[in-house]
Structure formats: C-alpha cells, structure tokens
Design an enzyme around this catalytic site. Structure first.
Site, PDB file in Angstrom:
ATOM      1  N   TRP A  11       7.188  -0.475  -5.065  1.00 32.78           N
ATOM      2  CA  TRP A  11       8.472  -1.108  -5.348  1.00 32.78           C
ATOM      3  C   TRP A  11       8.876  -0.898  -6.797  1.00 32.78           C
ATOM      4  O   TRP A  11      10.027  -0.587  -7.097  1.00 32.78           O
ATOM      5  CB  TRP A  11       8.408  -2.572  -4.978  1.00 32.78           C
ATOM      6  CG  TRP A  11       9.678  -3.390  -5.107  1.00 32.78           C
ATOM      7  CD1 TRP A  11       9.728  -4.728  -5.334  1.00 32.78           C
ATOM      8  CD2 TRP A  11      11.049  -2.974  -4.991  1.00 32.78           C
ATOM      9  NE1 TRP A  11      11.033  -5.170  -5.367  1.00 32.78           N
ATOM     10  CE2 TRP A  11      11.873  -4.104  -5.160  1.00 32.78           C
ATOM     11  CE3 TRP A  11      11.649  -1.735  -4.757  1.00 32.78           C
ATOM     12  CZ2 TRP A  11      13.262  -4.047  -5.114  1.00 32.78           C
ATOM     13  CZ3 TRP A  11      13.052  -1.670  -4.719  1.00 32.78           C
ATOM     14  CH2 TRP A  11      13.834  -2.815  -4.897  1.00 32.78           C
ATOM     15  N   ARG A  31      -0.488   0.295 -14.942  1.00 34.13           N
ATOM     16  CA  ARG A  31      -1.736  -0.361 -15.365  1.00 34.13           C
ATOM     17  C   ARG A  31      -2.816   0.660 -15.671  1.00 34.13           C
ATOM     18  O   ARG A  31      -3.593   0.500 -16.609  1.00 34.13           O
ATOM     19  CB  ARG A  31      -2.208  -1.325 -14.265  1.00 34.13           C
ATOM     20  CG  ARG A  31      -3.521  -2.028 -14.553  1.00 34.13           C
ATOM     21  CD  ARG A  31      -3.879  -2.997 -13.438  1.00 34.13           C
ATOM     22  NE  ARG A  31      -3.964  -2.334 -12.139  1.00 34.13           N
ATOM     23  CZ  ARG A  31      -5.047  -1.689 -11.704  1.00 34.13           C
ATOM     24  NH1 ARG A  31      -6.126  -1.591 -12.461  1.00 34.13           N
ATOM     25  NH2 ARG A  31      -5.048  -1.126 -10.507  1.00 34.13           N
ATOM     26  N   ARG A  32      -2.860   1.736 -14.881  1.00 37.24           N
ATOM     27  CA  ARG A  32      -3.893   2.762 -15.068  1.00 37.24           C
ATOM     28  C   ARG A  32      -3.326   3.932 -15.873  1.00 37.24           C
ATOM     29  O   ARG A  32      -2.320   4.530 -15.471  1.00 37.24           O
ATOM     30  CB  ARG A  32      -4.411   3.243 -13.716  1.00 37.24           C
ATOM     31  CG  ARG A  32      -5.221   2.189 -12.972  1.00 37.24           C
ATOM     32  CD  ARG A  32      -5.722   2.708 -11.631  1.00 37.24           C
ATOM     33  NE  ARG A  32      -4.659   2.801 -10.646  1.00 37.24           N
ATOM     34  CZ  ARG A  32      -4.349   3.913  -9.980  1.00 37.24           C
ATOM     35  NH1 ARG A  32      -5.010   5.032 -10.211  1.00 37.24           N
ATOM     36  NH2 ARG A  32      -3.377   3.897  -9.089  1.00 37.24           N
ATOM     37  N   LYS A 105       7.745 -11.388  -4.927  1.00 38.64           N
ATOM     38  CA  LYS A 105       8.044 -12.319  -3.841  1.00 38.64           C
ATOM     39  C   LYS A 105       6.778 -13.097  -3.514  1.00 38.64           C
ATOM     40  O   LYS A 105       5.929 -12.631  -2.754  1.00 38.64           O
ATOM     41  CB  LYS A 105       8.567 -11.561  -2.626  1.00 38.64           C
ATOM     42  CG  LYS A 105       9.898 -10.855  -2.905  1.00 38.64           C
ATOM     43  CD  LYS A 105      10.391 -10.032  -1.734  1.00 38.64           C
ATOM     44  CE  LYS A 105      11.740  -9.392  -2.060  1.00 38.64           C
ATOM     45  NZ  LYS A 105      12.253  -8.569  -0.944  1.00 38.64           N
ATOM     46  N   ALA A 139      10.452  -0.287  -0.079  1.00 35.46           N
ATOM     47  CA  ALA A 139      10.465   0.640  -1.206  1.00 35.46           C
ATOM     48  C   ALA A 139      10.600   2.096  -0.778  1.00 35.46           C
ATOM     49  O   ALA A 139      11.354   2.867  -1.391  1.00 35.46           O
ATOM     50  CB  ALA A 139       9.195   0.450  -2.033  1.00 35.46           C
ATOM     51  N   LYS A 190       9.128 -15.229   3.766  1.00 30.84           N
ATOM     52  CA  LYS A 190       9.242 -14.178   4.787  1.00 30.84           C
ATOM     53  C   LYS A 190       7.960 -13.372   4.887  1.00 30.84           C
ATOM     54  O   LYS A 190       7.630 -12.837   5.957  1.00 30.84           O
ATOM     55  CB  LYS A 190      10.440 -13.274   4.497  1.00 30.84           C
ATOM     56  CG  LYS A 190      10.413 -12.547   3.154  1.00 30.84           C
ATOM     57  CD  LYS A 190       9.811 -11.173   3.233  1.00 30.84           C
ATOM     58  CE  LYS A 190       9.741 -10.529   1.859  1.00 30.84           C
ATOM     59  NZ  LYS A 190       9.236  -9.144   1.891  1.00 30.84           N
ATOM     60  N   SER A 253       6.195  -2.390   6.503  1.00 27.29           N
ATOM     61  CA  SER A 253       5.903  -3.694   5.912  1.00 27.29           C
ATOM     62  C   SER A 253       4.396  -3.918   5.841  1.00 27.29           C
ATOM     63  O   SER A 253       3.710  -3.962   6.869  1.00 27.29           O
ATOM     64  CB  SER A 253       6.547  -4.803   6.748  1.00 27.29           C
ATOM     65  OG  SER A 253       5.998  -6.069   6.430  1.00 27.29           O
ATOM     66  N   ARG A 254       3.882  -4.095   4.644  1.00 29.49           N
ATOM     67  CA  ARG A 254       2.450  -4.336   4.481  1.00 29.49           C
ATOM     68  C   ARG A 254       2.037  -5.648   5.130  1.00 29.49           C
ATOM     69  O   ARG A 254       0.951  -5.752   5.713  1.00 29.49           O
ATOM     70  CB  ARG A 254       2.091  -4.358   2.991  1.00 29.49           C
ATOM     71  CG  ARG A 254       0.603  -4.566   2.724  1.00 29.49           C
ATOM     72  CD  ARG A 254       0.318  -4.670   1.235  1.00 29.49           C
ATOM     73  NE  ARG A 254       0.703  -3.464   0.529  1.00 29.49           N
ATOM     74  CZ  ARG A 254       0.714  -3.338  -0.786  1.00 29.49           C
ATOM     75  NH1 ARG A 254       0.401  -4.382  -1.541  1.00 29.49           N
ATOM     76  NH2 ARG A 254       1.054  -2.208  -1.362  1.00 29.49           N
ATOM     77  N   GLU A 281       0.810  -9.779   0.430  1.00 27.91           N
ATOM     78  CA  GLU A 281       1.247 -10.923  -0.374  1.00 27.91           C
ATOM     79  C   GLU A 281       1.312 -12.199   0.446  1.00 27.91           C
ATOM     80  O   GLU A 281       1.031 -13.289  -0.052  1.00 27.91           O
ATOM     81  CB  GLU A 281       2.606 -10.625  -1.010  1.00 27.91           C
ATOM     82  CG  GLU A 281       3.030 -11.597  -2.081  1.00 27.91           C
ATOM     83  CD  GLU A 281       2.100 -11.591  -3.282  1.00 27.91           C
ATOM     84  OE1 GLU A 281       1.472 -12.641  -3.556  1.00 27.91           O
ATOM     85  OE2 GLU A 281       1.984 -10.551  -3.945  1.00 27.91           O
TER      86      GLU A 281
END
Length: 332
Positions: A11, A31-32, A105, A139, A190, A253-254, A281
C-alpha cells in the site's frame, strides 16, 4: 509538492506511485536498506508489488531524516501495531507544518486508540494537521492503475480539499469527509469482518453466508461508530460499505485470505507461517476493536467471535453456530 511515504509495503508503494503520477516529488522510506536500494535502482518493489513498474521519478531511501526533509505531506503506511514505536523515532524529524496522512487501518492494542489519535499523542500535532485515507483501496489494483475512489477525512475541510487535489490522478479519485472517527473505524472493523467472511469461505460456505456476514458486519461497525460520535452516513459510503465489500470479496485481501486458512482448519500460528510470518491486520486488531466496543457498551458479535477463534480456541463451526443461535430480533 514534496511528499514522504513512510512504509514500502504494497500500500505504501502504491500510494507513493499515485503521488508521483499526480505530479509530486516523492521519497519512499523502506525499513530494510536493501529494499530501498532495489526500489531506487530498478524502479520496482519485487517483495510487495512484483511485476509493477514504478515511476523513475520515485526516490527511495532507508534514511528517515532524508525522506522527511522538507516534506509538506507525510503519509504513514506501516502495520498499525508498530505505529507508536516508529513514531517515537520519527517525531523529531517531522517538518513542523507538514500534513500527516494515516494510511493505516487498525486500533492500537492496549490503548484502543485510533491511528490518528496515536499520531496526535506521539507527535503533538494538532488534530487539524492529521488526515486519514480510507476506502476500497486494494494496493495491487491501484498500482495497476485500475479506476479507484477513496476518502480523505480531516477535521479541517480546507486541508482535506488540499489533499484531495494533491492526490487526484487519472485512475485515482479522492472524495472528502470531515468524519475522521467514522472513516477510521470503517477501515479498522472491516478487517475483522473480512476474517469472518474468509473463515466461512474456508469452511465451504457460499455467497449467502458472505453477504449476511458483510451486512451484519456493517451494522455492528455502524453501531460502534455512532457510539463514538461518527456520522452514520459515513458507513454507507466508500470508507464504510465500499471498503468492506472490497476487503471481504477480493482474493487480493490479506484478511479474507487469512480467514480462509483459519476456516480450512489451520491454527493462527499455521496461517501465519503459511503467509511468511505476516498476520492479517484483522487478527491483530480484533482484540482492540472488541476492547473499544466493550468500553462503550456496544454489542459486536462478529468481532467477538473472530477474537474467540483467533485467541480463545473457538472453532470456526462453533463460531457460525453462535451466530445462528442468537435470539431473533428486528433488523433495525
């Protein structure tokens, strides 16, 4: 406009592409360091958006200070439960007048705070400097430049309009809303409802079950939001129904995919291992959403059942039996 996007997941990367395509100078923080180097050198993000060509104008760095220097807009796209820890380090680097945009989210574990509340608390930024972005924003589809609408919510409507104009791209259409609470809750809850839909899918149930869970999930999201002062109409819009339908229905959708693994008999740990250590999440936030609802005396049966499946040993079959055995009542 100079913008920084903190977070190089799918995302964050897609959003950085939107900003570049809308005509802005953008730096993506990773981050990496090795991922930042690959993005800067190859203009791709093979770890999160394989096969997507990123604009050559997009910069990438592992140096947060360099990413944030002179930024007028700072978008944050990291896992919700890591926000506070990361913000402590970033706060001294944030330009004092920059608009802060939350792309996250979730609800923080332990405090039950929304992401904008965590940003305000850690950075000291006034609420009118903080905006949230929410909507049916998968995304990969955005990175592929498929037509998408979104919502920019901010208590300062002039700032929301400025962000709206800054984000408008040929394939990305933002709307504005003053209801920050509603837009954030719609995005957080959601994810939990999508887990429930995924669990049902993993058990072999079809569209009637999914549609029932989506609709009743929207009802409990609206109940919680109204109790917290949100505008009920928000949940009929892009940040409510729109985001809910996309997250519950799409194989991208994960949360839905993670729920499907749980419904197929995998434990939380097995599902996490199968997704290379990534926990959806909704599995992280279901406890904090439930805590928030309990603090306000709001009945959230789907959230409660998902939390029990993830952390209390409730079986998926028992979850659905619990729903079906609830006392009958009026729909509204």
């Amino acid at each position: 406009m100079r913008a920084a996007v903190l977070g190089s997941g799918n995302w964050g990367t897609a959003f950085a592409k939107v900003l570049v395509d809308a005509g802005h100078e953008v730096t993506l923080w990773a981050r990496r360091p090795e991922l930042a180097e690959v993005i800067a050198r190859t203009h791709t993000n093979p770890d999160y958006l394989p096969g997507i060509a990123l604009p050559p104008q997009l910069s990438a760095t592992h140096d947060a200070a360099a990413a944030l220097a002179g930024a007028e807009l700072v978008a944050i796209a990291i896992p919700a439960q890591t926000l506070r820890e990361n913000l402590v380090g970033w706060a001294p680097l944030l330009p004092p007048t920059a608009t802060l945009v939350s792309l996250m989210k979730g609800v923080e574990l332990g405090t039950a705070k929304r992401m904008s509340e965590v940003i305000a608390e850690v950075t000291g930024a006034a609420p009118e400097r903080i905006a949230v972005l929410s909507g049916p924003n998968l995304a990969l589809e955005i990175a592929r430049e498929q037509p998408t609408a979104t919502v920019v919510a901010c208590t300062d409507l002039d700032r929301a309009v400025a962000i709206q104009r800054a984000l408008t791209a040929p394939y990305f259409r933002p709307y504005t809303n003053a209801d920050v609470v509603g837009c954030e809750l719609g995005g957080a809850v959601k994810n939990v409802i999508a887990l429930a839909v995924g669990i049902a899918h993993g058990m072999g149930y079809g569209d009637n079950t999914a549609a029932s869970l989506i609709t009743r999930g929207l009802a409990e999201t609206s109940r919680l939001g109204t109790a917290l002062g949100a505008d009920p109409l928000t949940f009929a819009g892009l940040a409510g129904l729109g985001d809910l339908v996309a997250t519950c229905s799409s194989p991208l959708s994960r949360n839905r995919a993670f729920g499907t693994r749980l419904g197929g008999g995998e434990s939380l740990q097995q599902a996490q291992e199968a997704t290379h250590g990534q926990v959806a999440e909704g599995a992280k936030s279901c406890r904090s959403v439930l805590e928030l609802a309990q603090r306000h005396g709001v009945d959230v049966p789907i959230t409660q059942a998902v939390e029990a499946v993830c952390f209390r040993g409730l079986t998926p079959q028992a979850m659905l039996e619990r729903f079906m055995s609830r006392s009958v009542k009026s729909e509204v």
